[in-house]
Design an enzyme around this catalytic site. Sequence first.
Site, short mmCIF file in Angstrom:
data_model
loop_
_atom_site.label_atom_id
_atom_site.label_comp_id
_atom_site.label_asym_id
_atom_site.label_seq_id
_atom_site.Cartn_x
_atom_site.Cartn_y
_atom_site.Cartn_z
N ARG A 1 0.85 -1.20 0.00
CA ARG A 1 0.00 0.00 0.00
C ARG A 1 0.88 1.24 0.00
O ARG A 1 0.62 2.21 -0.68
CB ARG A 1 -0.98 0.00 1.19
N TYR B 1 -15.88 17.53 -14.80
CA TYR B 1 -16.29 16.13 -14.87
C TYR B 1 -17.34 15.86 -13.77
O TYR B 1 -17.18 16.29 -12.61
CB TYR B 1 -15.06 15.24 -14.66
N ASP C 1 -7.08 19.11 -14.30
CA ASP C 1 -7.38 17.76 -14.75
C ASP C 1 -7.00 17.70 -16.23
O ASP C 1 -7.66 18.29 -17.08
CB ASP C 1 -8.87 17.47 -14.54
N LYS D 1 -8.33 6.80 -19.40
CA LYS D 1 -8.62 7.32 -20.74
C LYS D 1 -7.37 7.20 -21.63
O LYS D 1 -6.94 6.11 -21.90
CB LYS D 1 -9.14 8.75 -20.61
#
Length: 396
Positions: free
Chosen positions: A56, A108, A180, A205
């Site tokens: 982690r 978004y 972004d 994406k």
Amino acid sequence: MGEHQSRNPEWGFATRAIHVGQEPDPVTGATVPPIHPTSTYTQASPGKHKGYEYSRSGNPTRVGLERCLAALEGGARGAAFASGSAATAAVFATLSPGDKVVAYSDVYGGTFRLLKRVFEGFGLVPVFTDETSPAAFARLIDSRTKLVWLESPTNPLLRCLDIAAIAEHTHRAGAKLAVDNTFATPALQLPIALGADYVVHSTTKYIGGHSDVIGGAVITRDEPLMERLAFLQNAMGGVPGPFDCFLQHRGIKTLAIRMERHCANALAIARHLKGHAKLARVVYPFLEDHPDNALAKKQMCGGGGIVTIVFKDRGGDRGDRASALRFCESVRVFSLAESLGGVESLVNHPAIMTHASIPKEVRESRGITDGLVRLSVGIEDVVDLLADLEQALDKA
Ligand SMILES: *Cc1c(COP(=O)(O)O)cnc(C)c1O
């Protein structure tokens, strides 16, 4: 590792995309470094380890991806997350109750939802502007503002926001700017060089590029911000697994050449469709009639892979909505699906699909009408894409 790293700054974009964080494995010489599916690391003596203790907090496959992303965006370091939304949440989690966040209203949908329905409950104060101009942002930024958030180009109307000018207003107030960069990618636009403090990605994406993985990342050049992000990445735990990191890093190796083809195909399609009898509008940042064309050409080196078309309302069963739906049902090379940025071409009807959660009046006031269709132009042969669009337009 040391030799490669020291040579990074001299390398061009495509070379960094292929080599940074992908150094041959020192143990076996494997040219492509192995995937590290391990949760833990064997220590020689308590506290005596090779830089990794638990996956982690750190995993070599993830670190390779993070180094590559940082090198592409011109940042000092990157932090990879399990999704773009987890990356976005980590940036918001750097803030404290009472902090004001200024954002463009058409961000978004998941980012809007995180601000309004998660972080507002923890005391953040989100404020939205409906205008894209730097002056509109300046009017909302005050001494309580700690973060300004923008996307450019926006989804699906592809408005471009002036990153350098908004960065100036942001920094004058002592706040940080997050951009972004999912739609443009670092192949076309470098927000950090334009003044941004954070770059955020949905690597789902274009970065991943093959529609086969969900991921996200935050990159910054600011060491204290990076310390905080690395802390939150470990503390909140929204990390990607090593196989997902491998897929994203494999995708990145062809990012430069993919973006070239996405841009070339999208521009050809935008030019071809412009003026079509059934379309009221064709939206593409590198078309001269786009409202932000000059800015787009200044801050991006390509128009991107998204083209948005708006059907004419010709009345009755030839209304804009009916035409758009018939078009979406008729494509054969394009697939009707949410998401974007993969090698394959997609069509999406935002009002019914990706943007359905926005109330109809708000959606329409922003120009996201029922006749609007978003094309994510892939990297197939452009003649096949054009032929497919033509036959679907005939049926619309
Ligand atoms: C998809 C997307 C996100 C969210 O990313 P996920 O990986 O789906 O969580 C954020 N911003 C933009 C611009 C996106 O397109």
